[in-house]
Design a protein around this motif. Structure first.
Motif, mmCIF file in Angstrom:
data_model
loop_
_atom_site.group_PDB
_atom_site.id
_atom_site.type_symbol
_atom_site.label_atom_id
_atom_site.label_comp_id
_atom_site.label_asym_id
_atom_site.label_seq_id
_atom_site.Cartn_x
_atom_site.Cartn_y
_atom_site.Cartn_z
ATOM 1 N N LEU A 108 -24.341 -67.332 11.194
ATOM 2 C CA LEU A 108 -23.548 -67.932 12.275
ATOM 3 C C LEU A 108 -22.593 -66.934 12.909
ATOM 4 O O LEU A 108 -22.066 -66.046 12.241
ATOM 5 C CB LEU A 108 -22.707 -69.092 11.725
ATOM 6 C CG LEU A 108 -23.410 -70.420 11.483
ATOM 7 C CD1 LEU A 108 -22.443 -71.375 10.802
ATOM 8 C CD2 LEU A 108 -23.935 -71.020 12.772
ATOM 9 N N LYS A 109 -22.362 -67.120 14.209
ATOM 10 C CA LYS A 109 -21.310 -66.375 14.902
ATOM 11 C C LYS A 109 -20.200 -67.368 15.245
ATOM 12 O O LYS A 109 -20.434 -68.317 15.991
ATOM 13 C CB LYS A 109 -21.856 -65.754 16.187
ATOM 14 C CG LYS A 109 -22.927 -64.705 15.937
ATOM 15 C CD LYS A 109 -23.546 -64.262 17.242
ATOM 16 C CE LYS A 109 -24.614 -63.209 17.019
ATOM 17 N NZ LYS A 109 -25.234 -62.795 18.291
ATOM 18 N N ALA A 140 -13.103 -61.963 24.574
ATOM 19 C CA ALA A 140 -13.317 -60.649 23.963
ATOM 20 C C ALA A 140 -14.206 -60.764 22.731
ATOM 21 O O ALA A 140 -15.131 -59.963 22.529
ATOM 22 C CB ALA A 140 -11.966 -60.037 23.590
ATOM 23 N N TYR A 141 -13.949 -61.776 21.932
ATOM 24 C CA TYR A 141 -14.714 -61.900 20.685
ATOM 25 C C TYR A 141 -16.132 -62.411 20.931
ATOM 26 O O TYR A 141 -17.050 -62.072 20.183
ATOM 27 C CB TYR A 141 -13.950 -62.781 19.682
ATOM 28 C CG TYR A 141 -12.703 -62.102 19.124
ATOM 29 C CD1 TYR A 141 -12.476 -60.741 19.329
ATOM 30 C CD2 TYR A 141 -11.768 -62.802 18.386
ATOM 31 C CE1 TYR A 141 -11.352 -60.111 18.826
ATOM 32 C CE2 TYR A 141 -10.631 -62.178 17.866
ATOM 33 C CZ TYR A 141 -10.428 -60.830 18.107
ATOM 34 O OH TYR A 141 -9.314 -60.212 17.600
ATOM 35 N N ALA A 142 -16.303 -63.230 21.967
ATOM 36 C CA ALA A 142 -17.666 -63.661 22.303
ATOM 37 C C ALA A 142 -18.498 -62.436 22.676
ATOM 38 O O ALA A 142 -19.680 -62.326 22.325
ATOM 39 C CB ALA A 142 -17.642 -64.667 23.449
ATOM 40 N N ASP A 196 -21.771 -69.300 18.218
ATOM 41 C CA ASP A 196 -22.314 -70.621 17.931
ATOM 42 C C ASP A 196 -21.243 -71.698 18.026
ATOM 43 O O ASP A 196 -21.500 -72.785 18.512
ATOM 44 C CB ASP A 196 -22.929 -70.653 16.525
ATOM 45 C CG ASP A 196 -24.141 -69.735 16.428
ATOM 46 O OD1 ASP A 196 -25.110 -69.987 17.153
ATOM 47 O OD2 ASP A 196 -24.089 -68.744 15.668
ATOM 48 N N ALA A 197 -20.031 -71.374 17.524
ATOM 49 C CA ALA A 197 -18.974 -72.396 17.559
ATOM 50 C C ALA A 197 -17.603 -71.754 17.657
ATOM 51 O O ALA A 197 -17.351 -70.702 17.075
ATOM 52 C CB ALA A 197 -19.051 -73.286 16.318
ATOM 53 N N PRO A 254 -23.475 -83.638 23.095
ATOM 54 C CA PRO A 254 -24.732 -83.130 22.516
ATOM 55 C C PRO A 254 -25.334 -82.004 23.359
ATOM 56 O O PRO A 254 -25.999 -81.112 22.826
ATOM 57 C CB PRO A 254 -25.643 -84.363 22.515
ATOM 58 C CG PRO A 254 -24.701 -85.531 22.512
ATOM 59 C CD PRO A 254 -23.480 -85.089 23.271
ATOM 60 N N ALA A 255 -25.079 -82.004 24.671
ATOM 61 C CA ALA A 255 -25.693 -80.997 25.548
ATOM 62 C C ALA A 255 -24.949 -79.649 25.523
ATOM 63 O O ALA A 255 -25.461 -78.645 26.012
ATOM 64 C CB ALA A 255 -25.727 -81.524 26.988
ATOM 65 N N SER A 256 -23.771 -79.624 24.955
ATOM 66 C CA SER A 256 -22.962 -78.407 24.975
ATOM 67 C C SER A 256 -23.709 -77.253 24.292
ATOM 68 O O SER A 256 -24.238 -77.413 23.193
ATOM 69 C CB SER A 256 -21.638 -78.665 24.249
ATOM 70 O OG SER A 256 -20.806 -77.551 24.336
ATOM 71 N N LYS A 257 -23.749 -76.086 24.970
ATOM 72 C CA LYS A 257 -24.517 -74.950 24.414
ATOM 73 C C LYS A 257 -23.776 -74.319 23.240
ATOM 74 O O LYS A 257 -24.377 -73.781 22.325
ATOM 75 C CB LYS A 257 -24.735 -73.901 25.506
ATOM 76 C CG LYS A 257 -25.802 -74.287 26.493
ATOM 77 C CD LYS A 257 -26.431 -73.017 27.111
ATOM 78 C CE LYS A 257 -27.249 -73.377 28.324
ATOM 79 N NZ LYS A 257 -26.471 -73.186 29.584
ATOM 80 N N THR A 258 -22.437 -74.334 23.315
ATOM 81 C CA THR A 258 -21.623 -73.817 22.212
ATOM 82 C C THR A 258 -20.837 -74.989 21.654
ATOM 83 O O THR A 258 -20.318 -75.808 22.415
ATOM 84 C CB THR A 258 -20.657 -72.733 22.741
ATOM 85 O OG1 THR A 258 -21.433 -71.688 23.336
ATOM 86 C CG2 THR A 258 -19.808 -72.152 21.629
#
Ligand code: ADP
Length: 344
Positions: free
Chosen positions: A146-147, A261-263, A270-271, A317-321
């Motif tokens: 996971l990220k 920055a961290y993304a 992921d979260a 539910p549709a949220s990508k992150t």
């Protein structure tokens, strides 16, 4: 309390109080876990305490002059009052020791790192570790793939980037002053600001650092209105207090910048997890931060986001992150490390 020794005595007395205590007598206690603020580069995990460990904690006093001596005092009192009971040190810096040198070095002459240990250490490690493990459980995926970005937003605040269960970067530095805007701490500032305050106000370096620690952050930005987010939020929502609005907007922007920055550093996420006093309890701050996260495909579920102090996925539910609210539990994490060490 007059000193830490008295405080430890009172705590142990409370633990065994016939009316309100949790145990009958101290002999029921199988091990003691201590939260130790600074482990420097000596400790990358929780450690059974012996003479050498205590010496190393003492050595780290230069890095945490207020905390480490108090932590040692607590350890020695417990040793005295509970002879033979294993004592374990759980370091606030340990989780961040997996950072690589490109993340932990400052761009100052390299000899300052070699000679004085000047580098980024990071804090709140126990919280970041606990929350990242809970995030994996909540997502039903192994932490090893996971990220995660964990935003620990309390009076003191820090963000960390966690890849496959390991910390790769964090916003607090050599001291807890760096990074986010906090209750009374400035977070990142141009060091030139310090020279200018010192020159204009005739202050020495210690006084300037005290101002950055105690009179800055949202307290300073709101012109002394409050360091407490409950006050700031009420005023922000009432819409009639420009000082509170200014402080909240700056606070939120700084959090959003670190997430960005961290993304990038993680090459995806992921979260995003929110924890600590503000992260767990403030739907408003979470919503304002998430407004910046459209590029990550974040879709906040406003209804779910009303939650306070409970674990919850607050995205649609549709949220990508995913965006997760996860109440931190440093005591439980310390107990877990302590049990593992003593039983293992
Ligand atoms: P620390 O452990 O660093 O002292 P905490 O994690 O306890 O800090 O967080 C304290 C912060 O959380 C304070 O600014 C407080 O106002 C904020 N906070 C606590 N409860 C709420 C709430 N219900 N809404 C908004 N902010 C809150």
């Amino acid at each position: 309390m007059a000193n830490h020794k008295d405080a430890v005595r009172l705590m142990l007395k409370t633990l065994t109080d016939p009316e309100t205590g949790a145990v009958k007598e101290l002999s029921e206690i199988g091990a003691v876990g201590h939260r130790v603020v600074h482990g420097g580069e000596h400790f990358s995990k929780a450690t059974l305490i012996d003479r050498k460990v205590k010496e190393a904690i003492m050595e780290c006093t230069v890095l945490a002059p207020l905390h480490n001596p108090a932590n040692l005092q607590g350890i020695e009192d417990c040793e005295l009052l509970m002879p033979g009971v294993p004592q374990v040190a759980v370091f606030d810096t340990a989780f961040h020791q997996t950072m690589e040198e490109d993340a932990y070095l400052y761009a100052v002459p390299y000899r300052y790192y070699k000679q004085y240990g000047i580098r980024r250490y990071g804090f709140h490690g126990t919280s970041h570790e606990y929350v990242s493990r809970r995030a994996a459980a909540l997502l039903g995926r192994p932490g090893g793939e996971l990220k995660l970005i964990v935003c620990h937003l309390g009076n003191g605040a820090s963000v960390s980037a966690i890849k496959n269960g390991k910390c790769v970067d964090t916003s607090m530095g050599l001291t807890p002053l760096e990074g986010l805007i906090m209750g009374t701490r400035s977070g990142d500032v141009d060091p030139g600001v310090m020279e200018m305050i010192a020159g204009k106000d005739g202050k020495n370096i210690h006084e300037v650092v005290r101002i950055l620690n105690k009179e800055s952050g949202v307290l300073g930005l709101s012109d002394g209105f409050s360091s407490d987010f409950r006050d700031l939020e009420d005023a922000y929502l009432a819409g009639d207090n420009p000082a509170a609005t200014r402080a909240i907007r700056a606070f939120v922007l700084r959090v959003a910048k670190y997430i960005g920055a961290y993304a990038a550093e993680l090459n995806g996420v992921d979260a995003v997890c929110f924890t600590a006093g503000i992260g767990e309890n403030s739907p408003v701050i979470r919503e304002l931060v998430c407004e910046y996260l459209g590029y990550l495909g974040v879709e906040l579920d406003r209804e779910q986001n009303r939650v306070r102090g409970k674990e919850r996925d607050v995205t649609t539910p549709a949220s990508k992150t995913r965006v997760l609210v996860i109440p931190t539990n440093e005591e439980l994490e310390i107990a877990r490390h302590t049990r593992e060490l003593v039983q293992g």
